[in-house]
Design a protein around this motif. Structure first.
Motif, PDB file in Angstrom:
ATOM      1  N   THR A 131     -10.896   3.348  -3.647  1.00 47.57           N
ATOM      2  CA  THR A 131      -9.496   3.323  -3.194  1.00 47.57           C
ATOM      3  C   THR A 131      -8.911   4.744  -3.219  1.00 47.57           C
ATOM      4  O   THR A 131      -8.282   5.192  -2.256  1.00 47.57           O
ATOM      5  N   ASP A 158       0.822  -1.218   0.000  1.00 45.37           N
ATOM      6  CA  ASP A 158       0.000   0.000   0.000  1.00 45.37           C
ATOM      7  C   ASP A 158       0.854   1.265   0.000  1.00 45.37           C
ATOM      8  O   ASP A 158       0.553   2.231   0.718  1.00 45.37           O
ATOM      9  N   GLN A 203       1.059   4.133  -4.387  1.00 49.73           N
ATOM     10  CA  GLN A 203       0.212   5.269  -4.774  1.00 49.73           C
ATOM     11  C   GLN A 203       0.751   6.603  -4.283  1.00 49.73           C
ATOM     12  O   GLN A 203       0.247   7.655  -4.664  1.00 49.73           O
ATOM     13  N   TYR A 204       1.780   6.566  -3.405  1.00 54.17           N
ATOM     14  CA  TYR A 204       2.334   7.819  -2.895  1.00 54.17           C
ATOM     15  C   TYR A 204       3.461   8.337  -3.777  1.00 54.17           C
ATOM     16  O   TYR A 204       4.141   9.298  -3.421  1.00 54.17           O
ATOM     17  N   TYR A 244      -1.660   5.882  -9.443  1.00 48.45           N
ATOM     18  CA  TYR A 244      -1.824   4.440  -9.202  1.00 48.45           C
ATOM     19  C   TYR A 244      -1.270   3.676 -10.401  1.00 48.45           C
ATOM     20  O   TYR A 244      -1.460   4.099 -11.550  1.00 48.45           O
ATOM     21  N   PRO A 274      -1.529  10.928  -1.848  1.00 52.15           N
ATOM     22  CA  PRO A 274      -1.568   9.964  -2.968  1.00 52.15           C
ATOM     23  C   PRO A 274      -1.330  10.690  -4.287  1.00 52.15           C
ATOM     24  O   PRO A 274      -1.878  11.774  -4.499  1.00 52.15           O
ATOM     25  N   ASP A 289      -7.710   6.933   0.145  1.00 52.61           N
ATOM     26  CA  ASP A 289      -6.325   7.410   0.287  1.00 52.61           C
ATOM     27  C   ASP A 289      -6.291   8.917   0.517  1.00 52.61           C
ATOM     28  O   ASP A 289      -5.479   9.422   1.298  1.00 52.61           O
TER      29      ASP A 289
END
Ligand SMILES: C[S@@+](CC[C@H](N)C(=O)[O-])C[C@H]1O[C@@H](n2cnc3c(N)ncnc32)[C@H](O)[C@@H]1O
Length: 229
Positions: free
Chosen positions: A172, A129, A132-133, A192, A189, A176
């Motif tokens: 999602t 996880d 996405q950052y 993706y 975020p 986030d």
């Protein structure tokens, strides 16, 4: 659902979360309730434990947060050396405290911004996880750095939301953003990955990758990706 796609049961979740109770009776219980809720609702760690079982290479956990994976590994009887890194110094301090409190051995935590490069390592790599950052370019570099650190027979284990047009994808992205607004996630975020993009990257690096949905009963578009040479 098989065991690897079911969250932890109450007893196991409680055992791990107990390490995150405040030292003082009136101390902050946020990490304790967060851990308990996460472990009881999200099949992330059972899925990752199944992906790592049978591999004794040391594990580098990038963006480890509170280091819940270290507790899950030991609960599962996996004794591999574990190193967790995260850019959030507060989380790293709390992760180290909880690991010491639970008596986890062969576990270390360090503050590292993975956008600035990774520590030396040869073994398996977990990225749970976190992708996405990063911007697309930062993700490309991070994946290249992670693949460089894979030892023969070791595993690259990723959990990530995938960029698609599904309702799960939208849920999602929203969750986030909310986690960032609430201050739980210091990072914003940014983007993706797509399945096709990841598959192309692994192919170029000579890795074989398996994609499995890993969202359990949550509304999110989460996938487990396990890549090996
Ligand atoms: C959603 S949390 C996941 C935590 C943990 N991997 C887990 O699954 O329980 C994302 C984590 O990535 C960390 N992170 C984001 N950007 C990072 C960066 N550039 N370097 C290191 N960690 C980062 C955040 O601080 C946060 O702890």
């Amino acid at each position: 659902m098989n065991a690897a796609t079911r969250p932890f049961g109450r007893g196991d979740a409680q055992r791990i979360a107990d390490a995150f109770r405040p030292a003082m009776p009136l101390g902050n219980r946020f990490d304790y309730y967060y851990s308990l809720g996460k472990l009881r609702s999200d099949p992330l760690y059972p899925g990752v434990l199944a992906a790592l079982r049978g591999c004794d290479a040391p594990l580098l956990d990038l963006g480890c947060g509170l280091g819940l994976l270290a507790h899950a590994l030991r609960l599962d009887g996996q004794r591999v050396a574990y190193a967790g890194v995260d850019v959030d110094a507060g989380k790293i301090a709390r992760a180290a405290r909880a690991a010491a409190r639970a008596g986890l051995d062969a576990v270390r935590f360090d503050v590292v911004d993975v956008e600035q490069g990774l520590p030396a390592h040869a073994g398996s790599v977990a990225l749970l996880d976190v992708l996405q950052y990063l911007t697309r370019e930062q993700r490309r570099q991070l994946l290249a750095d992670a693949i460089d650190r894979l030892a023969p027979g070791a595993r690259l284990v990723i959990r990530t939301g995938l960029d698609d047009d599904s309702g799960r994808g939208r849920a999602t992205r929203l969750a986030d953003r909310v986690a960032h607004w609430l201050g739980w996630m210091v990072s914003t975020p940014k983007s993706y990955p797509t399945r096709a993009g990841l598959e192309a990257r692994f192919r170029l690096a000579g890795l074989t990758a398996h994609f499995t949905p890993l969202h359990g009963d949550t509304p999110f578009n989460n996938w487990l990706v396990v890549a090996t040479r």
